[in-house]
Scaffold this motif. Structure first.
Motif, PDB file in Angstrom:
ATOM      1  N   GLY A 181      26.263  70.565  73.909  1.00 41.41           N
ATOM      2  CA  GLY A 181      27.590  69.996  73.759  1.00 41.41           C
ATOM      3  C   GLY A 181      28.117  69.299  74.995  1.00 41.41           C
ATOM      4  N   LYS A 182      27.458  69.486  76.132  1.00 38.94           N
ATOM      5  CA  LYS A 182      27.893  68.803  77.350  1.00 38.94           C
ATOM      6  C   LYS A 182      27.384  67.365  77.329  1.00 38.94           C
ATOM      7  CE  LYS A 182      27.727  68.998  82.408  1.00 38.94           C
ATOM      8  NZ  LYS A 182      27.334  69.771  83.603  1.00 38.94           N
TER       9      LYS A 182
ATOM     10  N   THR B 119      31.932  69.470  65.715  1.00 35.61           N
ATOM     11  CA  THR B 119      32.003  70.905  66.014  1.00 35.61           C
ATOM     12  C   THR B 119      30.659  71.607  65.824  1.00 35.61           C
ATOM     13  OG1 THR B 119      34.376  71.093  65.626  1.00 35.61           O
ATOM     14  CG2 THR B 119      33.068  73.092  65.349  1.00 35.61           C
TER      15      THR B 119
ATOM     16  N   TYR C 151      30.862  73.419  69.283  1.00 34.66           N
ATOM     17  CA  TYR C 151      32.164  73.407  69.938  1.00 34.66           C
ATOM     18  C   TYR C 151      33.162  74.374  69.311  1.00 34.66           C
ATOM     19  CZ  TYR C 151      30.741  68.892  71.974  1.00 34.66           C
ATOM     20  OH  TYR C 151      30.094  67.888  72.647  1.00 34.66           O
TER      21      TYR C 151
ATOM     22  N   SER D  94      37.496  74.070  69.246  1.00 35.86           N
ATOM     23  CA  SER D  94      38.440  72.975  69.453  1.00 35.86           C
ATOM     24  C   SER D  94      39.857  73.503  69.577  1.00 35.86           C
ATOM     25  CB  SER D  94      38.360  71.967  68.303  1.00 35.86           C
ATOM     26  OG  SER D  94      38.715  72.569  67.071  1.00 35.86           O
TER      27      SER D  94
ATOM     28  N   LEU E 232      37.446  69.577  72.935  1.00 30.96           N
ATOM     29  CA  LEU E 232      36.266  70.295  72.470  1.00 30.96           C
ATOM     30  C   LEU E 232      35.710  71.131  73.615  1.00 30.96           C
ATOM     31  CD1 LEU E 232      34.488  67.407  70.500  1.00 30.96           C
ATOM     32  CD2 LEU E 232      36.107  69.114  69.633  1.00 30.96           C
ATOM     33  N   TYR E 233      35.425  72.409  73.335  1.00 34.02           N
ATOM     34  CA  TYR E 233      34.962  73.350  74.350  1.00 34.02           C
ATOM     35  C   TYR E 233      33.616  73.956  73.949  1.00 34.02           C
ATOM     36  CZ  TYR E 233      39.909  73.685  75.869  1.00 34.02           C
ATOM     37  OH  TYR E 233      41.182  73.424  76.303  1.00 34.02           O
ATOM     38  N   THR E 234      32.839  74.362  74.954  1.00 33.08           N
ATOM     39  CA  THR E 234      31.751  75.316  74.753  1.00 33.08           C
ATOM     40  C   THR E 234      31.879  76.372  75.844  1.00 33.08           C
ATOM     41  OG1 THR E 234      30.183  74.049  76.126  1.00 33.08           O
ATOM     42  CG2 THR E 234      30.165  73.619  73.747  1.00 33.08           C
TER      43      THR E 234
ATOM     44  N   ARG F 277      34.548  70.058  77.242  1.00 37.61           N
ATOM     45  CA  ARG F 277      33.433  69.116  77.229  1.00 37.61           C
ATOM     46  C   ARG F 277      33.862  67.696  76.884  1.00 37.61           C
ATOM     47  NH1 ARG F 277      30.118  71.635  80.443  1.00 37.61           N
ATOM     48  NH2 ARG F 277      29.255  73.568  79.607  1.00 37.61           N
TER      49      ARG F 277
END
Length: 289
Positions: free
Chosen positions: A42-43, A189, A194, A196, A210-212, A217
């Motif tokens: 996801g990065k 997602t 991710y 969100s 959006l996160y991991t 990210r």
């Protein structure tokens, strides 16, 4: 960015990948020299600039961000590796096209390129470059999301660049401009693994992060203009946004969105380089005493 530009970029990338496997081999660098086998799904780990004027682009980014450019292969002047403070950060690839047709292509890290490519197609994406191995870079594919924004999927054989404290003139993530924020979040997602969160950046703007693993990210936002197609826009961290805006304008860039106090306290801006590629800048938070 026009849809014609998207097609030209995809064709250029396909040719680069094809040349990587033929007698006129183009050897591109890996996404990191750390070789730690760290994979961060996801990065956004790499950015390629497809430009219609390599000289103008190189001079601009050198003067604005102090980036260095080195020919990737002695026999091919159309591919150059980009460095910032000695760190490898991207590739510049020359191609034909109309002035203003240049664009950055963003690469999302995935564990399995083939699986991610097929999952993207099942979720409404369109395949444009099927999975293929590019020496050193890894296994790559390119899809258009349901709103037609191009994104590259990459599994690097050496792993991904580790998460570090943001530094000036290095990448600061990516932002998706889309016609359907909710639809884009649903598409990306599962693709990037991710979580969100919708955040407030402006009264008139819907913005989703959006996160991991609690690490931001990317951002997702509605397209700010009617005549711009969906696309991923890379961001660069800067120490002084007003000084950087001046450098951009003095060196032939065009400010698209100037810093505004009601948007992230005036710490972000968007510009087009002299060849038309769009980039965001974000000022670093002041160091705490």
């Amino acid at each position: 960015m026009t849809r014609c530009t998207t097609r030209l970029i995809i064709v250029s990338l396909f040719l680069l990948m094809w040349m990587g496997g033929c007698s006129t081999k183009v050897v591109v660098p890996p996404v990191t020299l750390d070789a730690a086998q760290l994979h961060l799904d996801g990065k956004f780990v790499w950015f390629d600039l497809f430009t219609t004027d390599m000289t103008a682009a190189q001079n601009f980014y050198d003067r604005v961000f102090d980036w260095n450019f080195e020919r990737t292969n002695a026999g091919n002047a159309q591919v150059k590796t980009i460095f910032s403070s000695g760190r490898i950060i991207g590739t510049m690839i020359g191609r034909d096209g109309e002035p203003g047709d240049s664009q950055w292509l963003s690469y999302m890290s995935v564990t399995d390129t083939d699986h991610a490519y097929e999952a993207a197609l099942r979720s409404g994406g369109t395949g444009h470059v099927p999975p293929k191995d590019l020496p050193n870079r890894g296994r790559i594919a390119v899809v258009l999301d349901p709103q037609k924004a191009p994104v590259a999927l990459l599994n690097s054989p050496v792993g991904d660049p580790p998460d570090r404290k943001p530094r000036a003139n290095l990448w600061f993530g990516a932002e998706l401009w889309t016609t359907d924020v909710d639809g884009a979040v649903r598409f990306y997602t599962p693709l990037g693994g991710y979580q969100s969160e919708q955040v407030d950046v402006h009264d008139a703007v819907s913005y989703t992060v959006l996160y991991t693993n609690d690490q931001p990210r990317a951002g997702v936002v509605s397209i700010p203009w009617n005549d711009v197609d969906p696309q991923w826009v890379p961001y660069v961290a800067v120490e002084d946004i007003q000084a950087t805006v001046t450098l951009i304008e003095d060196n032939g860039g065009r400010i698209l969105i100037a810093p505004q106090m009601d948007v992230k306290s005036g710490r972000v801006a968007l510009f087009a380089d002299p060849t038309g590629a769009i980039v965001g800048i974000q000022e670093l938070e002041p160091e705490e005493d």
